[in-house]
Design an enzyme around this catalytic site. Structure first.
Site, PDB file in Angstrom:
ATOM      1  N   CYS A 113     -10.591  58.842 -65.090  1.00 53.08           N
ATOM      2  CA  CYS A 113     -10.260  57.686 -65.947  1.00 53.08           C
ATOM      3  C   CYS A 113      -9.714  58.106 -67.315  1.00 53.08           C
ATOM      4  CB  CYS A 113     -11.494  56.822 -66.142  1.00 53.08           C
ATOM      5  SG  CYS A 113     -12.163  56.253 -64.581  1.00 53.08           S
ATOM      6  N   HIS A 279      -9.199  52.327 -71.862  1.00 53.67           N
ATOM      7  CA  HIS A 279      -9.508  52.317 -70.433  1.00 53.67           C
ATOM      8  C   HIS A 279     -10.416  51.119 -70.141  1.00 53.67           C
ATOM      9  CE1 HIS A 279     -10.401  53.475 -66.460  1.00 53.67           C
ATOM     10  NE2 HIS A 279     -11.677  53.691 -66.709  1.00 53.67           N
ATOM     11  N   ASN A 309     -11.602  48.402 -62.461  1.00 51.26           N
ATOM     12  CA  ASN A 309     -11.343  49.726 -63.031  1.00 51.26           C
ATOM     13  C   ASN A 309     -10.435  50.480 -62.056  1.00 51.26           C
ATOM     14  OD1 ASN A 309     -11.484  52.394 -63.854  1.00 51.26           O
ATOM     15  ND2 ASN A 309     -13.727  52.496 -63.872  1.00 51.26           N
TER      16      ASN A 309
HETATM   17  O1  UT7 Z   1     -14.534  54.532 -65.346  1.00 53.45           O
HETATM   18  C1  UT7 Z   1     -15.348  55.629 -65.222  1.00 53.45           C
HETATM   19  C2  UT7 Z   1     -16.585  55.540 -65.987  1.00 53.45           C
HETATM   20  N1  UT7 Z   1     -17.480  54.521 -65.466  1.00 53.45           N
HETATM   21  C3  UT7 Z   1     -18.128  53.751 -66.316  1.00 53.45           C
HETATM   22  O2  UT7 Z   1     -17.901  53.835 -67.491  1.00 53.45           O
HETATM   23  C4  UT7 Z   1     -19.190  52.813 -65.768  1.00 53.45           C
HETATM   24  C5  UT7 Z   1     -20.178  52.448 -66.833  1.00 53.45           C
HETATM   25  N2  UT7 Z   1     -21.298  51.681 -66.342  1.00 53.45           N
HETATM   26  C6  UT7 Z   1     -21.230  50.384 -65.962  1.00 53.45           C
HETATM   27  O3  UT7 Z   1     -20.168  49.795 -65.959  1.00 53.45           O
HETATM   28  C7  UT7 Z   1     -22.507  49.665 -65.636  1.00 53.45           C
HETATM   29  O4  UT7 Z   1     -23.598  50.544 -65.814  1.00 53.45           O
HETATM   30  C8  UT7 Z   1     -22.566  49.077 -64.186  1.00 53.45           C
HETATM   31  C9  UT7 Z   1     -21.603  47.906 -64.038  1.00 53.45           C
HETATM   32  C10 UT7 Z   1     -22.241  50.144 -63.167  1.00 53.45           C
HETATM   33  C11 UT7 Z   1     -23.991  48.551 -63.921  1.00 53.45           C
HETATM   34  O5  UT7 Z   1     -24.323  47.585 -64.901  1.00 53.45           O
HETATM   35  P1  UT7 Z   1     -25.698  47.694 -65.700  1.00 53.45           P
HETATM   36  O6  UT7 Z   1     -25.766  46.522 -66.601  1.00 53.45           O
HETATM   37  O7  UT7 Z   1     -25.771  49.038 -66.339  1.00 53.45           O
HETATM   38  O8  UT7 Z   1     -26.768  47.488 -64.567  1.00 53.45           O
HETATM   39  P2  UT7 Z   1     -27.941  48.474 -64.092  1.00 53.45           P
HETATM   40  O9  UT7 Z   1     -27.391  49.581 -63.296  1.00 53.45           O
HETATM   41  O10 UT7 Z   1     -28.835  48.793 -65.262  1.00 53.45           O
HETATM   42  O11 UT7 Z   1     -28.733  47.507 -63.130  1.00 53.45           O
HETATM   43  C12 UT7 Z   1     -29.430  46.328 -63.616  1.00 53.45           C
HETATM   44  C13 UT7 Z   1     -29.933  45.566 -62.405  1.00 53.45           C
HETATM   45  C14 UT7 Z   1     -30.680  46.436 -61.419  1.00 53.45           C
HETATM   46  O12 UT7 Z   1     -31.687  45.649 -60.822  1.00 53.45           O
HETATM   47  P3  UT7 Z   1     -33.217  45.755 -61.303  1.00 53.45           P
HETATM   48  O13 UT7 Z   1     -33.607  47.188 -61.076  1.00 53.45           O
HETATM   49  O14 UT7 Z   1     -33.195  45.370 -62.750  1.00 53.45           O
HETATM   50  O15 UT7 Z   1     -33.904  44.764 -60.424  1.00 53.45           O
HETATM   51  C15 UT7 Z   1     -29.637  46.763 -60.374  1.00 53.45           C
HETATM   52  O16 UT7 Z   1     -30.190  47.036 -59.118  1.00 53.45           O
HETATM   53  O17 UT7 Z   1     -28.816  45.001 -61.686  1.00 53.45           O
HETATM   54  C16 UT7 Z   1     -28.852  45.473 -60.336  1.00 53.45           C
HETATM   55  N3  UT7 Z   1     -27.479  45.660 -59.888  1.00 53.45           N
HETATM   56  C17 UT7 Z   1     -26.738  44.684 -59.352  1.00 53.45           C
HETATM   57  N4  UT7 Z   1     -27.042  43.401 -59.064  1.00 53.45           N
HETATM   58  C18 UT7 Z   1     -26.071  42.660 -58.506  1.00 53.45           C
HETATM   59  C19 UT7 Z   1     -26.705  46.787 -59.975  1.00 53.45           C
HETATM   60  N5  UT7 Z   1     -25.485  46.528 -59.465  1.00 53.45           N
HETATM   61  C20 UT7 Z   1     -25.487  45.239 -59.073  1.00 53.45           C
HETATM   62  C21 UT7 Z   1     -24.520  44.410 -58.476  1.00 53.45           C
HETATM   63  N6  UT7 Z   1     -24.862  43.120 -58.214  1.00 53.45           N
HETATM   64  N7  UT7 Z   1     -23.293  44.855 -58.172  1.00 53.45           N
END
Ligand code: UT7
Length: 352
Positions: A113, A279, A309
């Site tokens: 990226c 990005h 992305n």
């Molecule tokens: O481009 C290359 C570099 N990549 C990035 O920069 C990515 C950066 N990170 C992100 O964009 C975010 O961390 C994500 C979009 C991947 C995830 O979002 P988040 O707000 O950090 O969520 P999380 O991983 O902390 O998860 C929060 C909750 C969890 O559930 P519990 O444990 O709180 O019950 C996850 O299991 O949301 C859940 N979860 C989802 N729920 C519905 C994780 N993914 C999903 C989903 N749909 N797709």
């Protein structure tokens, strides 16, 4: 001294958009969750047999048209991708062949990226050294190959049925990753600016291999003999692993620091920058960078809602849209910023 500048842009995305609702048919997610947590509404996916070089051909033709440059005038290709057509050779030579310009040097770069700040520095060096005059810079990705679902007809809304519990659970294990990525290609034609002090000003680039496990493909690499095994596929090691929340925090911190630091290095005040072309990994990252640096919202545009992305293609797609709708134009000072797997991150300053 003038540097390399952008004289034409184009982009291409394959097929019909796939909405968040469509993804919610194959795993436990929702439009509401995806929009709130990322800003994404839809993305595009290539078909089986369609590689990044195929998407790149279309983007390149659009960029060449826009620049008024014939393919035969291109004397160097830089192809940025983390999802090449083949493990090797790179996609650059394939693109050259598809454009009918085999023979010229073609280089693949693997900064994921963060490719574009790296690529601008590289292109500028090539032009300043006399090694190239007219560069075709491409970013193209087909992430579909690592998506965790099997029921593509359901994802594409071509069939309506419940997927098996096994398929649903498998996709669900990777839902954080799967909802953010989409496919696409962007191309730019680069030449030395005709304006004194125009074009590329400078870049600040970083990499950190200590954090490689924040986003990487665990299997299917040459640490393993053979490099692809049925066991690795069964263990889903061909699907990238991402430490999303930690990556998000790192992105906000490093990108804010890098923008401050590049401005200091090149004696540019942040207010002089007309547009921050960031990005698009997650809208929350860019909003947090905007707040940390007190950038007015209109100066840091977003198109993540429509594409997700697209890794190395993202900055080029956004740049093409901004040029075509008149948001950016000749004389504008641009700051490109990105972080991706590697980790790699950086920023580049360029006056159009
Ligand atoms: O481009 C290359 C570099 N990549 C990035 O920069 C990515 C950066 N990170 C992100 O964009 C975010 O961390 C994500 C979009 C991947 C995830 O979002 P988040 O707000 O950090 O969520 P999380 O991983 O902390 O998860 C929060 C909750 C969890 O559930 P519990 O444990 O709180 O019950 C996850 O299991 O949301 C859940 N979860 C989802 N729920 C519905 C994780 N993914 C999903 C989903 N749909 N797709």
């Amino acid at each position: 001294m003038s540097g390399v500048t952008i004289i034409g842009t184009g982009h291409y995305v394959p097929g019909e958009p796939v909405t968040n609702h469509a993804l919610a048919r194959v795993m436990d997610t929702s439009d509401e969750w995806i929009q709130t947590r990322t800003g994404i509404q839809q993305r595009y996916f290539a078909r089986d047999g369609q590689g990044p070089s195929d998407l790149a051909v279309e983007a390149s033709k659009n960029a060449l048209d826009d620049a008024g440059v014939a393919a035969s005038e291109i004397d160097y290709i830089i192809f940025a991708t983390m999802t090449p057509d083949h493990f090797f050779p790179g996609s650059g030579p394939l693109l050259g062949a598809k454009l009918g310009i085999s023979g010229i040097p073609a280089l693949d770069i693997r900064q994921q990226c963060a490719a574009m700040p790296y690529a601008f520095q590289l292109a500028n060096g090539l032009v300043q050294s006399g090694a190239a005059e007219t560069i075709l810079l491409v970013g193209a990705e087909v992430h579909s190959g690592f998506m965790p679902w099997t029921d593509w007809d359901v994802v594409r809304s071509e069939a309506e049925r419940e997927v098996t519990a096994e398929a649903y659970e498998r996709a669900n294990r990777h839902r954080g990753l799967a909802i953010i990525f989409g496919d696409g290609a962007a191309a730019m034609v680069l030449r030395k600016s005709g304006a004194p002090d125009g074009g590329f000003i400078g870049a600040e680039l970083h990499s950190d291999g200590d954090s490689f496990d924040h986003l990487y493909v665990p299997g299917c690499g040459f640490r393993s003999i053979p490099y692809v095994t049925p066991e690795a596929l069964a263990a889903e090691e061909h699907i990238p692993q991402m430490r999303g929340p930690s990556l998000l925090k790192k992105a906000v911190k490093t990108l804010s620091q890098t923008v401050k630091s590049i401005c200091e290095t090149y004696g540019v005040s942040q207010d002089e920058i007309d547009c921050f072309i960031a990005h698009q990994a997650n809208d929350r990252i860019n909003q947090a960078v905007r707040q940390a640096l007190r950038i007015p919202p209109e100066k840091i545009p977003s198109n993540i809602a429509r594409y997700g992305n697209t890794s190395a293609a993202t900055i080029g797609i956004l740049t093409d849209e901004l040029r075509r709708d008149g948001t950016i134009g000749e004389g504008d000072l641009l700051c490109f910023l990105a972080l991706g797997a590697g980790l790699n991150w950086g920023a580049a300053l360029l006056r159009l």
